[in-house]
Design an enzyme around this catalytic site. Structure first.
Site, PDB file in Angstrom:
ATOM      1  N   LYS A   1      20.583  38.934  25.714  1.00 20.85           N
ATOM      2  CA  LYS A   1      21.110  39.967  24.827  1.00 20.85           C
ATOM      3  C   LYS A   1      22.638  40.004  24.813  1.00 20.85           C
ATOM      4  O   LYS A   1      23.236  40.522  23.874  1.00 20.85           O
ATOM      5  CB  LYS A   1      20.504  41.314  25.171  1.00 20.85           C
ATOM      6  CG  LYS A   1      19.018  41.289  24.831  1.00 20.85           C
ATOM      7  CD  LYS A   1      18.307  42.600  25.003  1.00 20.85           C
ATOM      8  CE  LYS A   1      16.855  42.449  24.653  1.00 20.85           C
ATOM      9  NZ  LYS A   1      16.119  41.563  25.584  1.00 20.85           N
ATOM     10  N   ASP A   2      23.262  39.395  25.828  1.00 25.20           N
ATOM     11  CA  ASP A   2      24.721  39.259  25.803  1.00 25.20           C
ATOM     12  C   ASP A   2      25.193  38.475  24.585  1.00 25.20           C
ATOM     13  O   ASP A   2      26.306  38.681  24.109  1.00 25.20           O
ATOM     14  CB  ASP A   2      25.211  38.507  27.049  1.00 25.20           C
ATOM     15  CG  ASP A   2      25.045  39.321  28.326  1.00 25.20           C
ATOM     16  OD1 ASP A   2      25.127  40.560  28.254  1.00 25.20           O
ATOM     17  OD2 ASP A   2      24.830  38.711  29.381  1.00 25.20           O
TER      18      ASP A   2
END
Ligand code: PLP
Length: 495
Positions: free
Chosen positions: A110-111
């Site tokens: 998700k970064d």
């Protein structure tokens, strides 16, 4: 390029509006009015850096961003926060290529999108001449919350409130969240599961009285959840980048088809792969990998989406889900962009927890193969791949790896094509599950002991995210009931 609601074509937004609003006002998800078609000169693309690829892919989708603004967002997102200059390396593991998306601030995929979303949002506010502070309200099953906070912490004119299910995230994930710095961050646990939290967050977004109260405070909601196009579009980039790397390495010829397997929860990551395919990336099948929560697998088998079933807690908690929000976008595209049909199915899901597409409609989902791995299969896969290759996978990645193998054995994919497994988390995020899978007894080990043990096996030094979680001060401690979420939001907003 404009966007409109998956439930109603007359609810429209420019890219910057869609990013600021998150969800459409009718509860639908913004979808592009047309998916851009890319020429894809692979001689050129194979030489692109990640940042160059990001500009190439995002530019047509973000038509109201100037070149300069988009370059700036990309530069600020994909920098030394990542521990490798390639940002998303492709690693050969046995016969598969693992696309490692865990080299950012919180060592999970998700970064990739949440490093750029805050910058896309502040740029969107500028484009819209909007002076309100942006309040991010989000539900997390573990990874989103931390990655979103890491992205938004101390970004001026923003505030972020994260809800997570108490007991539904790993102990390291919880430590990562509770140690989050930044005066504009708040983390609250709820008694309930991820779907309870997400359903309530969705409801609060559409709560008129809450919106009015916010407006009086000079604030407005936006969504950092994967329903926001500012989350979705940056994920299209790494599929292009992976393909470019395969071409650059000579593993495939430009134009060859590949298979992509994605460990799936909310259906954001795999939807981005679908968009990549729609824009012209040569993907053959998309393997949608599930854990014991087989709601998507069952849909791809039968055409029926049925959330009326037990919620299973697994060792791949970020895939523990009954309602995959982004699936609504796939429905929209697969059902010939019929917004009335989508609205009606979504209404059935809300009312009865179930809907079904008919046999004719079902054919349009053939880009996808559903496959799943049970808990035992997931552990077995971690062990088998480690013993064969020395590569240590996290449980989410292992679900994908196993699901791909099962789909292959069942003859559902072309085994001659290169296979990309999307690797969504570092094993350091789930040390206990990984060690148990490798038959190491962890009963006597605390978090630190677990990490040390894992380090012995992987020979990989602790990522910065782990050092921070282990030594940082606990700054958040609230645990509430689901029905108190609205009051809690109001309290936090008023300071
Ligand atoms: C969020 C997450 C997933 C699921 O991704 P979706 O886009 O929600 O389908 C898979 N693995 C990990 C590690 C995650 O954090």
């Amino acid at each position: 390029m404009n966007y409109f609601s998956s439930r109603n074509r007359t609810v429209t937004a420019s890219p910057s509006q869609a990013i600021l609003e998150g969800l459409a006002s009718d509860g639908g998800l913004y979808v592009p009015e047309a998916i851009p078609q890319f020429e894809n000169n692979w001689d050129t693309l194979a030489k692109f850096t990640y940042q160059e690829m990001a500009f190439y892919v995002l530019k047509p989708f973000l038509s109201d961003f100037s070149d300069e603004a988009l370059h700036k967002c990309i530069q600020e997102a994909y920098d030394e926060k990542f521990d490798t200059a390639s940002i998303a390396p492709l690693v050969k593991v046995g016969e598969n290529y693992h696309l490692e998306l865990f080299h950012g601030a919180t060592i999970a995929f998700k970064d990739m999108a949440l490093s750029i979303l805050p910058h896309l949002m502040s740029e969107s506010a500028k484009i819209q001449d909007n002076t309100n502070d942006i309040v991010i309200l989000t539900a997390t099953s573990g990874d989103t919350g931390k990655a979103a906070m890491a992205g938004f912490a101390d970004v001026p004119h923003t505030q972020i409130i994260v809800f997570y299910p108490k007991g539904g995230v790993s102990s390291i994930q919880e430590r990562q969240m509770l140690t989050q710095k930044g005066d504009n961050t708040a983390v609250v646990a709820i008694h309930g599961n991820f779907d309870d939290a997400q359903t309530e967050v969705k409801r609060l977004f559409n709560d008129e009285s809450l919106r009015e109260t916010l407006a009086l405070e000079g604030k407005q909601f936006s969504s950092a959840n994967s329903m926001n196009i500012g989350r979705l579009l940056p994920q299209v980039v790494y599929y292009y980048y992976a393909y470019a790397q395969l071409v650059a390495e000579g593993a495939i010829q430009a134009g060859d088809r590949i298979n992509v397997t994605v460990p799936t929860g909310n259906f954001g990551n795999i939807l981005a792969a679908y968009y990549a395919k729609q824009t012209g990336l040569p993907i053959d099948r998309l393997v949608c990998a599930s854990n014991d929560n087989t709601v998507l697998y069952d849909f791809f088998q039968s055409g029926q989406y049925n959330r009326n079933r037990p919620f299973e807690l697994t060792i791949s908690p970020s895939m523990d889900i009954l309602v995959s929000s982004n699936f609504e976008r796939l429905l929209f595209h697969a059902l010939d962009e019929d917004t009335d049909r989508v609205a009606s199915l979504m209404q059935q899901l809300e009312d009865a927890g179930v809907y079904e597409v008919d046999a004719q409609e079902k054919v349009n989902f053939e880009d996808f193969v559903g496959a799943y791995a049970s808990e035992d299969e997931t552990r077995g896969e971690i062990k088998e791949v480690y013993e064969a290759t020395d590569y240590v996978m996290d449980p989410h990645t292992a679900v994908a790896s196993k699901a791909y193998r099962k789909a292959r054995v069942q003859g559902e994919i072309d085994p001659n094509l290169a296979s990309v497994i999307v690797s969504t988390a570092s094993p350091y995020k789930f040390p206990e599950a990984v060690l148990n899978a490798l038959d190491i007894n962890t009963d006597a080990l605390n978090d630190e002991g677990l990490l040390k043990e894992l380090k012995k096996i992987t020979n990989i030094p602790y990522p910065e995210a782990i050092n921070e979680a282990m030594t940082g001060e606990i700054r958040h401690d609230k645990v509430i009931e689901v029905q108190d979420m609205k009051e809690t939001v109001l309290d936090i907003i008023r300071g």
